[in-house]
Design a protein around this motif. Structure first.
Motif, PDB file in Angstrom:
ATOM      1  N   VAL A 270      -5.829  38.499  53.887  1.00 39.25           N
ATOM      2  CA  VAL A 270      -5.917  38.273  52.446  1.00 39.25           C
ATOM      3  C   VAL A 270      -5.640  39.569  51.687  1.00 39.25           C
ATOM      4  CG1 VAL A 270      -7.496  37.648  50.566  1.00 39.25           C
ATOM      5  CG2 VAL A 270      -7.451  36.294  52.685  1.00 39.25           C
ATOM      6  N   ALA A 271      -6.218  40.666  52.131  1.00 45.03           N
ATOM      7  CA  ALA A 271      -6.012  41.948  51.448  1.00 45.03           C
ATOM      8  C   ALA A 271      -4.541  42.336  51.434  1.00 45.03           C
ATOM      9  CB  ALA A 271      -6.845  43.034  52.123  1.00 45.03           C
ATOM     10  N   GLU A 272      -3.852  42.112  52.536  1.00 39.90           N
ATOM     11  CA  GLU A 272      -2.430  42.439  52.601  1.00 39.90           C
ATOM     12  C   GLU A 272      -1.627  41.624  51.599  1.00 39.90           C
ATOM     13  OE1 GLU A 272       1.202  42.626  55.900  1.00 39.90           O
ATOM     14  OE2 GLU A 272      -0.612  41.479  56.342  1.00 39.90           O
ATOM     15  N   ALA A 273      -1.947  40.339  51.491  1.00 42.54           N
ATOM     16  CA  ALA A 273      -1.212  39.491  50.554  1.00 42.54           C
ATOM     17  C   ALA A 273      -1.501  39.881  49.110  1.00 42.54           C
ATOM     18  CB  ALA A 273      -1.584  38.029  50.787  1.00 42.54           C
ATOM     19  N   LEU A 274      -2.748  40.239  48.813  1.00 40.53           N
ATOM     20  CA  LEU A 274      -3.125  40.539  47.436  1.00 40.53           C
ATOM     21  C   LEU A 274      -2.667  41.924  46.996  1.00 40.53           C
ATOM     22  CD1 LEU A 274      -6.686  38.981  47.124  1.00 40.53           C
ATOM     23  CD2 LEU A 274      -4.428  37.925  46.881  1.00 40.53           C
ATOM     24  N   ALA A 275      -2.422  42.811  47.939  1.00 39.31           N
ATOM     25  CA  ALA A 275      -1.985  44.167  47.599  1.00 39.31           C
ATOM     26  C   ALA A 275      -0.658  44.157  46.850  1.00 39.31           C
ATOM     27  CB  ALA A 275      -1.872  45.020  48.858  1.00 39.31           C
ATOM     28  N   GLY A 276       0.146  43.146  47.079  1.00 42.59           N
ATOM     29  CA  GLY A 276       1.434  43.064  46.404  1.00 42.59           C
ATOM     30  C   GLY A 276       1.431  42.187  45.178  1.00 42.59           C
ATOM     31  N   CYS A 277       0.237  41.790  44.718  1.00 43.04           N
ATOM     32  CA  CYS A 277       0.117  40.890  43.573  1.00 43.04           C
ATOM     33  C   CYS A 277      -0.343  41.664  42.345  1.00 43.04           C
ATOM     34  CB  CYS A 277      -0.870  39.775  43.912  1.00 43.04           C
ATOM     35  SG  CYS A 277      -1.004  38.516  42.646  1.00 43.04           S
ATOM     36  N   ASP A 278       0.256  41.395  41.198  1.00 41.70           N
ATOM     37  CA  ASP A 278      -0.081  42.110  39.970  1.00 41.70           C
ATOM     38  C   ASP A 278      -1.291  41.535  39.241  1.00 41.70           C
ATOM     39  OD1 ASP A 278       2.050  43.859  40.306  1.00 41.70           O
ATOM     40  OD2 ASP A 278       3.432  42.586  39.167  1.00 41.70           O
ATOM     41  N   ALA A 279      -1.714  40.326  39.586  1.00 44.30           N
ATOM     42  CA  ALA A 279      -2.817  39.678  38.878  1.00 44.30           C
ATOM     43  C   ALA A 279      -4.144  40.355  39.201  1.00 44.30           C
ATOM     44  CB  ALA A 279      -2.887  38.203  39.268  1.00 44.30           C
ATOM     45  N   PRO A 280      -5.107  40.348  38.270  1.00 45.78           N
ATOM     46  CA  PRO A 280      -6.422  40.903  38.563  1.00 45.78           C
ATOM     47  C   PRO A 280      -7.111  40.139  39.690  1.00 45.78           C
ATOM     48  CG  PRO A 280      -6.444  39.716  36.478  1.00 45.78           C
ATOM     49  CD  PRO A 280      -5.016  39.823  36.896  1.00 45.78           C
ATOM     50  N   VAL A 281      -7.853  40.872  40.500  1.00 41.75           N
ATOM     51  CA  VAL A 281      -8.524  40.296  41.668  1.00 41.75           C
ATOM     52  C   VAL A 281     -10.030  40.517  41.535  1.00 41.75           C
ATOM     53  CG1 VAL A 281      -8.804  40.393  44.177  1.00 41.75           C
ATOM     54  CG2 VAL A 281      -6.530  40.685  43.155  1.00 41.75           C
ATOM     55  N   VAL A 282     -10.791  39.439  41.587  1.00 43.63           N
ATOM     56  CA  VAL A 282     -12.252  39.501  41.575  1.00 43.63           C
ATOM     57  C   VAL A 282     -12.742  39.242  42.993  1.00 43.63           C
ATOM     58  CG1 VAL A 282     -14.382  38.561  40.610  1.00 43.63           C
ATOM     59  CG2 VAL A 282     -12.301  38.651  39.205  1.00 43.63           C
TER      60      VAL A 282
END
Length: 270
Positions: free
Chosen positions: A98-110
């Motif tokens: 999950v962290a790998e996928a979200l690292a490339g996302c510009d949206a805020p992460v909670v």
């Protein structure tokens, strides 16, 4: 039958990556109810399936990492998101996926760093805590640990409200932009502390005499993500989420023989 063509635009889009709660009070189910109540479109990536009810968690099963990654890729590549919330991720490999996928996302992460259930049942493998620290928290816009999770992640034990600033500093040292330390387990008036290391905000609420509080952490994090998706900054999103979850706790209802859930639809029934 008359056909009505829709010309309205989609509402803000929020994705939850978490575990399924068969009892409907927490996890994916709580996240989607919160998102609907707050007026955003909720989407889900199921990372684990739990067997649980009002008495506790009887078992859980992780999905294969390739299934979790495929769900993420499906949503992110086609629909997109305005905010993301993570909850129960269970294992090291799922946290890292999950962290790998979200690292490339510009949206805020909670990030709700789920460690145990309301009943004290473990929902994160002990060896996965390091992955939460090293991989997931650095991609977080805001992380929302309770006091047990603060101690699990940092070793800092908070015994009264004066210790919450130290807790926030220790959590921020792991990489998130904001830390919201939840102080509901302390005696007295519930108070949460939000900090980015320079600014601090204290959110208080009345303590309701209600044992039916299953899903509070999931609901709060999802509400923050929803308000971020609607354009609020982190302090405003946290304040509005606190107000929403406080009302949901006040309206919590009995279910089964144990701890019932908060009421995600309390505003619709108010």
């Amino acid at each position: 039958m008359t056909s009505i063509a829709s010309t309205s635009q989609a509402p803000p889009l929020v994705l939850t990556v978490a575990g399924s709660d068969s009892g409907g009070g927490a996890g994916i189910q709580a996240d989607l109810k919160t998102m609907l109540a707050l007026g955003v479109h909720g989407m889900s990536v199921v990372a684990a399936v739990t067997a649980q009810n009002s008495l506790g968690v009887q078992g859980y099963w992780e999905l294969p990492p390739e299934a979790v990654r495929a769900q993420l890729d499906s949503v992110l590549s086609d629909i997109g998101v305005h905010a993301i919330k993570t909850g129960m991720l269970a294992s090291t490999v799922l946290v890292e996926t999950v962290a790998e996928a979200l690292a490339g996302c510009d949206a805020p992460v909670v990030v709700d760093p789920v460690g145990v259930s309301k009943h004290g049942d473990a929902l994160l493998a002990p060896e996965a805590v390091d992955a939460v620290r090293s991989a997931l928290l650095p991609v977080a816009t805001v992380v929302t640990p309770n006091l047990f999770e603060v101690e699990q992640l940092t070793g800092v034990k908070v015994v009264d409200e004066t210790g919450m600033r130290e807790a926030a500093e220790a959590v921020l040292a792991l990489g998130p932009r904001w830390a919201l330390i939840k102080g509901g387990h302390l005696p007295g008036e519930p108070a949460d502390l939000l900090s980015d290391g320079e600014r601090e905000y204290r959110f208080t609420a009345p303590r309701h005499d209600n044992r039916h509080t299953h899903g509070t952490g999931c609901t709060l994090a999802s509400a923050i993500a929803s308000h971020l998706a609607m354009g609020d900054d982190v302090p405003a999103a946290a304040e509005k989420a606190k107000e929403y979850v406080t009302g949901a706790i006040a309206a919590g209802f009995p279910l089964g023989a144990g701890i019932g859930p908060v009421d995600h639809g309390w505003r619709q029934r108010a």
